[in-house]
Write an enzyme that holds these catalytic residues in place. Structure first.
Site, short mmCIF file in Angstrom:
data_model
loop_
_atom_site.label_atom_id
_atom_site.label_comp_id
_atom_site.label_asym_id
_atom_site.label_seq_id
_atom_site.Cartn_x
_atom_site.Cartn_y
_atom_site.Cartn_z
N CYS A 2 0.85 -1.19 0.00
CA CYS A 2 0.00 0.00 0.00
C CYS A 2 0.89 1.24 0.00
CB CYS A 2 -0.95 0.10 1.19
SG CYS A 2 -2.10 -1.27 1.28
N ARG A 27 3.71 -0.16 -5.00
CA ARG A 27 3.46 -0.73 -3.67
C ARG A 27 2.14 -1.48 -3.59
NH1 ARG A 27 6.79 1.59 0.12
NH2 ARG A 27 5.40 0.93 1.78
N TRP A 75 -2.78 -2.61 -1.68
CA TRP A 75 -2.48 -4.02 -1.90
C TRP A 75 -3.29 -4.75 -0.84
CZ3 TRP A 75 -0.38 -8.28 0.63
CH2 TRP A 75 0.04 -9.34 -0.20
N ASN A 101 -1.31 2.16 5.64
CA ASN A 101 -0.48 1.10 5.07
C ASN A 101 -0.02 0.22 6.22
OD1 ASN A 101 3.03 1.22 4.06
ND2 ASN A 101 1.61 -0.46 3.87
N GLY A 102 -0.41 -1.07 6.19
CA GLY A 102 -0.01 -1.97 7.26
C GLY A 102 -1.17 -2.87 7.67
N GLU A 486 17.14 -17.10 -9.82
CA GLU A 486 16.68 -15.74 -10.07
C GLU A 486 16.02 -15.63 -11.45
OE1 GLU A 486 16.06 -13.24 -8.44
OE2 GLU A 486 16.12 -11.55 -9.80
N LYS A 490 12.14 -14.48 -12.01
CA LYS A 490 11.76 -13.36 -12.89
C LYS A 490 10.65 -13.78 -13.84
CE LYS A 490 13.02 -10.61 -11.34
NZ LYS A 490 13.77 -10.62 -10.15
N GLU A 493 7.33 -14.26 -11.95
CA GLU A 493 6.77 -13.00 -11.45
C GLU A 493 6.02 -12.22 -12.53
OE1 GLU A 493 9.52 -10.99 -8.05
OE2 GLU A 493 10.46 -11.21 -9.99
N HIS A 509 17.74 -35.77 -9.82
CA HIS A 509 17.03 -36.25 -8.64
C HIS A 509 15.57 -35.81 -8.63
CE1 HIS A 509 20.79 -37.72 -7.10
NE2 HIS A 509 21.33 -36.53 -7.24
N LYS A 608 6.05 -4.30 -4.59
CA LYS A 608 7.50 -4.17 -4.52
C LYS A 608 8.01 -4.15 -3.09
CE LYS A 608 11.37 -2.43 -6.84
NZ LYS A 608 11.72 -3.80 -7.20
C1 G6P Z 1 8.92 -8.47 -2.99
C2 G6P Z 1 9.38 -7.97 -4.34
C3 G6P Z 1 10.65 -8.69 -4.77
C4 G6P Z 1 11.71 -8.55 -3.69
C5 G6P Z 1 11.21 -9.02 -2.33
C6 G6P Z 1 12.18 -8.62 -1.22
O1 G6P Z 1 8.48 -9.78 -3.11
O2 G6P Z 1 8.36 -8.14 -5.30
O3 G6P Z 1 11.12 -8.13 -5.98
O4 G6P Z 1 12.83 -9.29 -4.06
O5 G6P Z 1 9.97 -8.39 -2.02
O6 G6P Z 1 12.21 -7.22 -1.13
P1 G6P Z 1 13.40 -6.38 -0.58
O7 G6P Z 1 12.97 -4.95 -0.75
O8 G6P Z 1 13.57 -6.74 0.88
O9 G6P Z 1 14.62 -6.69 -1.36
#
Ligand code: G6P
Length: 613
Positions: A2, A27, A75, A101-102, A486, A490, A493, A509, A608
């Protein structure tokens, strides 16, 4: 998650709030809303499910005049993302309006008590309960507006950043934070409040980052700060080192693409002033005071989430190679909820782009309570994690807005490599001449990443071929194993294709059972100590008719013979290969997502900055 924004001044609030919400949309983007206090002391609320653009369309031709206002992009946690659950929320008598937010954890018990006193709730949110509580105290106990907020906050548990306005007290706007971020911008006879500085920077560079359990009260255009325990505080005003162009798309179609292409620069920035191969010098300002503990550390524990956790996995290899210190890499969310064994001489490194991730913050507090030295590796300057840790290093990658992390990851890996080299050199695990070699190679990385980005066209062709695949497998060994994880993350996501990252040798395995002629397998097969082994793994995939997309060192011919598609990247020293080999995987996920018509910068269900547990 949020995003919240607020304005009080002489300008029209609504356009400032809408622009601010667009900047904060990373956010959360389930719904958006604003509340404006006009000259007749009416609070006008507009809110709508969906993106900020939908709210903006709703405001066309609407009466949103007024110089004081609050805004929110959501969110969803409590209650589905619809118009009613969207913020801002009113109290029972519609005297106060609030954005939040929270999560208010004890909202259910407070709600029951309020209902017994006749309160009726419109939404399913925890937020509406909080504003009903504040308003009840305000109207019944006849205390000042800010005091009502303070008294109510003393009754709630959980995390919050809130801003409240009152139609009975139009000269006052009250904000508070605990666990979720809040910045106050100070302009000329005007004030801004927001979850981060991005909505503020085009108006003022002077900001105050609220600390946990602090309230900001703006009354008659004057800012005062106190704690929720009612202790007065002095505002610590900082000047932001942030330019507007850093948070705009700059001609790129998406923030993610811009951020992928920014990496030569952001990697350079994460090394600036820290390393110099000509003098063989490495300087890590934030580590200096902990030098003795770092040199003598028997163990490093890394805590992080998401992409930052992958950077932590690379760091495990880096610290073990350069500094010969054993490393454990933990998901912050797991670490914090067990009873981990932490010793006084442990070094805990928390990695976070946003510096706000709730689980990482909680892991830090746990480690501190057990006496460990906690260092942060964060991107957002002034965020909560750098303030909660004993020390650390910023990644200096600049604002990352695309929800899928790209340049923050490579900057994290760069900074962690610098830290590992620094400790390794200080404790004598690597010699001056080894250090010089590593520093020289690190300095070459920005230009090598620039070269790696030239793979864009071939990656786009590959994306066109495999964009409709239902599954992907990503394989790598050694330093390229976290890169495989990673790469898979990606893709998941932003394109919603199921993908798994695996250590190439582990494939036999389990995941090997998935391989058939429909399965694209991305194999990071750069020249390194395990190259021959990876070749064997490629053979194993080929024997099962899997489609092979390889990332290889330029000039490679062995892998090419076995692959359906080959993507070349420049060679570098093995420990730094993740910085280069991750580039084509970022581009692959980007192009596949674009071709599938996905919203690259705002993928569904993600945010994010994850400020809930
Ligand atoms: C969320 C974001 C990711 C990020 C993760 C950790 O899931 O979508 O892209 O890697 O949080 O966030 P941070 O800000 O702690 O790296």
């Amino acid at each position: 998650m949020c995003g919240i924004v607020a304005y009080v001044g002489d300008k029209q609030a609504a356009p400032i709030l809408i622009k601010g919400l667009k900047r904060l949309e990373y956010r959360g983007y389930d719904s958006a809303g604003i509340a404006i206090l006009d000259k007749e002391k009416n609070i006008k609320t507009y809110k709508k499910a969906g993106k900020v653009a939908a709210l903006e369309a709703m405001l066309e031709g609407a009466d949103a005049e007024g110089n004081i206002g609050i805004g929110h992009t959501r969110w969803a946690t409590h209650g589905e993302p619809n118009d009613v659950n969207a913020h801002p929320h009113f109290g029972q008598n519609k005297t106060l309006s609030l954005v939040h937010n929270g999560i208010i954890e004890n909202y259910a018990s407070i709600k029951v008590q309020l209902q017994m006193r006749g309160h009726v709730f419109e939404s399913q949110t925890d937020t509406e309960v909080l504003i009903h509580l504040i308003e009840e105290i305000y109207l019944n106990e006849k205390v000042a507006f800010d005091e009502a907020v303070r008294l109510a906050l003393n009754q709630v548990h959980g995390a919050y950043a809130i801003v409240v306005i009152s139609k009975l007290d139009p000269e006052m706007i009250v904000a508070a934070r605990k666990g979720s971020p809040l910045v106050v911008g100070i302009g000329v006879n005007e004030f801004f409040m927001a979850s981060d500085a991005s909505p503020i920077i085009e108006y003022t560079k002077s900001v105050v980052y609220l600390n946990d359990s602090e309230m900001a009260i703006i009354q008659n255009r004057t800012l005062s700060i106190k704690t929720i325990a009612n202790e007065n505080k002095t505002a610590f005003v900082q000047e932001l080192d942030l330019q507007l162009e850093m948070i705009e798309k700059g001609g790129y179609e998406h923030f993610m693409l811009k951020e992928i292409y920014e990496q030569p620069r952001s990697i350079f920035d994460s090394m600036r002033g820290r390393i110099d191969s000509k003098t063989g010098h490495i300087h890590m300002g934030g580590l200096h005071e902990h030098q003795h503990k770092l040199m003598n550390a028997k163990r490093i524990i890394i805590v992080a989430c998401g992409t930052s956790w992958h950077a932590g996995l690379v760091a495990e290899y880096l610290f073990e190679d350069f500094a010969r210190i054993p490393v454990e890499v933990e998901y912050a969310s797991e670490f914090r909820y067990r009873d981990p064994v932490i010793f006084h001489d442990d070094i805990v490194i928390a990695i976070s782009q946003s510096g706000e991730t709730a689980d990482t913050l909680a892991a830090i507090e746990l480690a501190k309570s057990k006496g460990a030295t906690v260092l942060g590796v964060c991107n957002v300057v002034g965020s909560s994690i750098p303030r909660a840790t004993h020390s650390g290093a910023y990644t200096h990658a600049g604002p990352e807005i695309g929800v899928a992390s790209t340049k923050a990851f490579t900057a994290q890996v760069t900074v962690l490599a610098e830290m590992a080299l620094w400790v390794g050199f200080k404790k004598g695990a690597i010699s001056q001449s080894q250090l010089n070699t590593y520093l020289y190679e690190l300095e070459q990385i920005p230009s090598k990443v620039e070269k790696a980005l030239l793979c864009n066209d071939i990656v786009k062709q590959i994306a066109a071929v495999y964009k409709d695949a239902r599954n992907f497998l990503y394989l790598g060994r050694g330093y390229n194993f976290p890169v495989a994880l990673e790469g898979a993350l990606k893709l998941k996501e932003i394109s919603y294709i199921h993908a798994e990252g695996y250590p190439a040798a582990e494939m036999k395995h389990g995941p090997i059972a998935l391989i058939d002629a429909e399965m694209p397998v991305v194999i990071i097969a750069t020249q390194n100590s395990q190259y021959d082994k990876v070749l064997s793994n490629i053979q194993e995939v080929k024997a099962r008719k899997g489609k092979i997309i390889s990332v290889v060192t330029e000039g490679d011919i062995e892998v090419e013979k076995l692959s359906d598609y080959v993507i070349e990247v420049p060679d570098t020293l093995e420990p730094f290969m993740p910085l280069v080999s991750t580039i084509p995987l970022q581009l692959l996920s980007y192009h596949i997502a674009v071709m599938r018509g996905c919203n690259v910068d705002q993928p569904r269900n993600l945010a994010k900055s994850v400020t809930v547990e």
